[in-house]
Scaffold this active site. Sequence first.
Site, mmCIF file in Angstrom:
data_model
loop_
_atom_site.group_PDB
_atom_site.id
_atom_site.type_symbol
_atom_site.label_atom_id
_atom_site.label_comp_id
_atom_site.label_asym_id
_atom_site.label_seq_id
_atom_site.Cartn_x
_atom_site.Cartn_y
_atom_site.Cartn_z
ATOM 1 N N THR A 158 -71.961 116.211 67.705
ATOM 2 C CA THR A 158 -72.043 115.104 66.704
ATOM 3 C C THR A 158 -72.868 115.769 65.369
ATOM 4 O O THR A 158 -73.967 116.302 65.627
ATOM 5 C CB THR A 158 -71.405 113.733 66.845
ATOM 6 O OG1 THR A 158 -71.018 114.386 67.960
ATOM 7 C CG2 THR A 158 -71.783 113.222 65.643
ATOM 8 N N TYR A 175 -75.570 114.274 70.922
ATOM 9 C CA TYR A 175 -76.900 114.644 69.611
ATOM 10 C C TYR A 175 -78.327 115.017 69.877
ATOM 11 O O TYR A 175 -78.983 114.927 70.933
ATOM 12 C CB TYR A 175 -77.208 112.752 69.455
ATOM 13 C CG TYR A 175 -76.171 111.963 68.969
ATOM 14 C CD1 TYR A 175 -75.452 112.048 67.906
ATOM 15 C CD2 TYR A 175 -75.993 110.857 69.412
ATOM 16 C CE1 TYR A 175 -74.474 111.264 66.868
ATOM 17 C CE2 TYR A 175 -75.313 109.323 69.190
ATOM 18 C CZ TYR A 175 -74.379 110.194 67.595
ATOM 19 O OH TYR A 175 -73.711 108.809 66.999
ATOM 20 N N HIS A 224 -66.395 109.953 61.255
ATOM 21 C CA HIS A 224 -67.060 109.013 62.394
ATOM 22 C C HIS A 224 -66.224 107.534 61.996
ATOM 23 O O HIS A 224 -67.073 106.866 62.316
ATOM 24 C CB HIS A 224 -67.833 109.195 62.180
ATOM 25 C CG HIS A 224 -69.698 108.745 63.077
ATOM 26 N ND1 HIS A 224 -70.376 109.908 63.792
ATOM 27 C CD2 HIS A 224 -70.353 107.860 64.478
ATOM 28 C CE1 HIS A 224 -71.233 109.653 64.937
ATOM 29 N NE2 HIS A 224 -71.088 108.291 64.963
ATOM 30 N N SER A 267 -70.845 109.723 75.564
ATOM 31 C CA SER A 267 -71.770 109.920 74.525
ATOM 32 C C SER A 267 -73.081 109.877 74.711
ATOM 33 O O SER A 267 -73.186 109.615 76.001
ATOM 34 C CB SER A 267 -71.749 107.967 73.277
ATOM 35 O OG SER A 267 -72.795 108.337 72.283
ATOM 36 N N LYS A 315 -68.461 118.106 65.367
ATOM 37 C CA LYS A 315 -67.757 116.896 65.454
ATOM 38 C C LYS A 315 -68.259 116.450 64.526
ATOM 39 O O LYS A 315 -69.584 116.221 63.993
ATOM 40 C CB LYS A 315 -67.536 115.789 66.516
ATOM 41 C CG LYS A 315 -67.290 114.405 66.197
ATOM 42 C CD LYS A 315 -66.828 113.587 67.006
ATOM 43 C CE LYS A 315 -66.713 112.121 67.317
ATOM 44 N NZ LYS A 315 -68.193 111.761 66.552
HETATM 45 C C1 FNR Z 1 -68.544 106.028 67.672
HETATM 46 N N1 FNR Z 1 -68.815 106.828 67.110
HETATM 47 C C2 FNR Z 1 -69.571 107.871 67.450
HETATM 48 N N2 FNR Z 1 -69.432 109.825 67.970
HETATM 49 C C3 FNR Z 1 -70.472 110.162 68.835
HETATM 50 O O1 FNR Z 1 -70.139 111.401 67.959
HETATM 51 N N3 FNR Z 1 -71.429 109.261 68.859
HETATM 52 C C4 FNR Z 1 -71.201 108.097 69.517
HETATM 53 O O2 FNR Z 1 -72.267 107.450 69.994
HETATM 54 C C5 FNR Z 1 -70.493 107.180 68.915
HETATM 55 N N4 FNR Z 1 -70.345 106.158 69.316
HETATM 56 C C6 FNR Z 1 -69.419 104.937 68.807
HETATM 57 C C7 FNR Z 1 -69.785 103.803 68.980
HETATM 58 C C8 FNR Z 1 -69.311 103.133 68.525
HETATM 59 C C9 FNR Z 1 -69.091 102.006 68.484
HETATM 60 C C10 FNR Z 1 -67.339 103.816 67.318
HETATM 61 C C11 FNR Z 1 -66.525 102.638 67.395
HETATM 62 C C12 FNR Z 1 -67.139 104.601 67.663
HETATM 63 C C13 FNR Z 1 -67.570 107.611 67.236
HETATM 64 C C14 FNR Z 1 -66.546 108.774 67.458
HETATM 65 O O3 FNR Z 1 -67.032 108.951 68.215
HETATM 66 C C15 FNR Z 1 -65.155 108.435 66.542
HETATM 67 O O4 FNR Z 1 -65.564 109.013 65.528
HETATM 68 C C16 FNR Z 1 -64.434 107.262 65.673
HETATM 69 O O5 FNR Z 1 -64.668 105.773 66.450
HETATM 70 C C17 FNR Z 1 -63.279 107.038 65.566
HETATM 71 O O6 FNR Z 1 -62.754 106.260 65.049
HETATM 72 P P1 FNR Z 1 -61.513 105.250 65.638
HETATM 73 O O7 FNR Z 1 -60.420 106.163 65.930
HETATM 74 O O8 FNR Z 1 -62.309 104.773 65.860
HETATM 75 O O9 FNR Z 1 -61.476 104.536 63.606
#
Ligand code: FNR
Length: 382
Positions: free
Chosen positions: A155, A129, A275, A105, A251
């Site tokens: 994203t 980002y 997300h 990330s 994404k």
């Molecule tokens: C995320 N997600 C996320 N996505 C992204 O593009 N950049 C990020 O920094 C983050 N940070 C993040 C932190 C935490 C704690 C979570 C739980 C999620 C979203 C992540 O990439 C993904 O889309 C989701 O977590 C998918 O869903 P599930 O598998 O958690 O249900």
Amino acid sequence: MLLTMEDYRSRARKVLPRFVFEFVDGGAEHESCLQANRDDFERIRLTPRVLRDTREVDASVEVYGSTWRQPFALAPTGLNGVVRPGGDGMLARAAAEMGVPFVLSTASNQRAEEVRAIAGGGEQWLQLYVMQDRRLAEQLVRRARTAGYRALVLTADVPVGGRRWRDVRNGFSMPFRVTPRIAWDVARRPGWALRMLSGGSPRFVNLAEQPGESLSMEVQASLLARSMDRSLTWDSLRWLRSLWGGPLLLKGVLHREDAVLAARHGVDGLIVSNHGGRQLDAAPSSISVLPGIVDAVAGRIPVFLDSGVRSGADIVRAQALGARAVFIGRPALYGLACGGARGVADVMRLLAEDYERTMILSGSASARQARASWEPAGQPVQ
Ligand code: FNR
């Protein structure tokens, strides 16, 4: 005994302070999207085929000239260092050992170069980002390219941060402040507290303009929380393309017309995602919109999915509906909380075994066969 994904989640709840567990586990606002992600997966029943040769199940998938040994990879998650110091490296290493990519990330707590070194091989991708100061993105992308990152994931579903009420109630905010509630919370989880004390406070190290430069927590937090570049449009992809020659994925796509636009603008892949229910609470589940997007893209670029994948059956469901592979977010973090890199590996093994058994039971030896045998059963998703 840690037998199911729910067991890992329960254990994570026990070992993490409440504000950390809920940051990981929670969703936006009413958490209706979070719930829909699960409900809509469960509604899809897999009608098995019988008397088919399933001695060898091929779980591997081909993606941009690479072979993933399993049909899942680790989604980008920010602030992994709050779950475990060194969490980014642990996730990357476990993924490399499993033969699947890890997506770092922009909000990671370890530098892109360091994570790649710790992984000791395998594929790492970078999630981007884009903030108002676009030099930050340019610098990060260049560094990732030099360090050998394989793909870039833009994203698109965070033009502004989602409102997560559990975080607000717990007093968890950026920049981080120790409130009496958080102090009490941490005091009840001494194991976590000791680890954090020895690991140092997590910082968004990839956002500094110069390698080695350390931005104050305040600056970093405002960059991430309040400075997303909302002027980003389809035309901005040309700018990104000038920085990055490798595979570029988008994404956070849920609308079929956006999927068509993405393919038309030269994006190499889509991650259908809400997300994990952390952004627009009114958004549909990823799995419910997947078939429409697969149809719209018509094989021009691979379509991936995340949000709500918790079992091998969910992966088969997604593949049957046209996803090349899936990404998992929270399950890997539950594993990380339970046992560091080993915990992440255990969670991935659980998913892999579950996937293989589900494939055998449903009478498919490959994703292609699962897709060909797909027949809607029970209540349709949409
Ligand atoms: C995320 N997600 C996320 N996505 C992204 O593009 N950049 C990020 O920094 C983050 N940070 C993040 C932190 C935490 C704690 C979570 C739980 C999620 C979203 C992540 O990439 C993904 O889309 C989701 O977590 C998918 O869903 P599930 O598998 O958690 O249900």
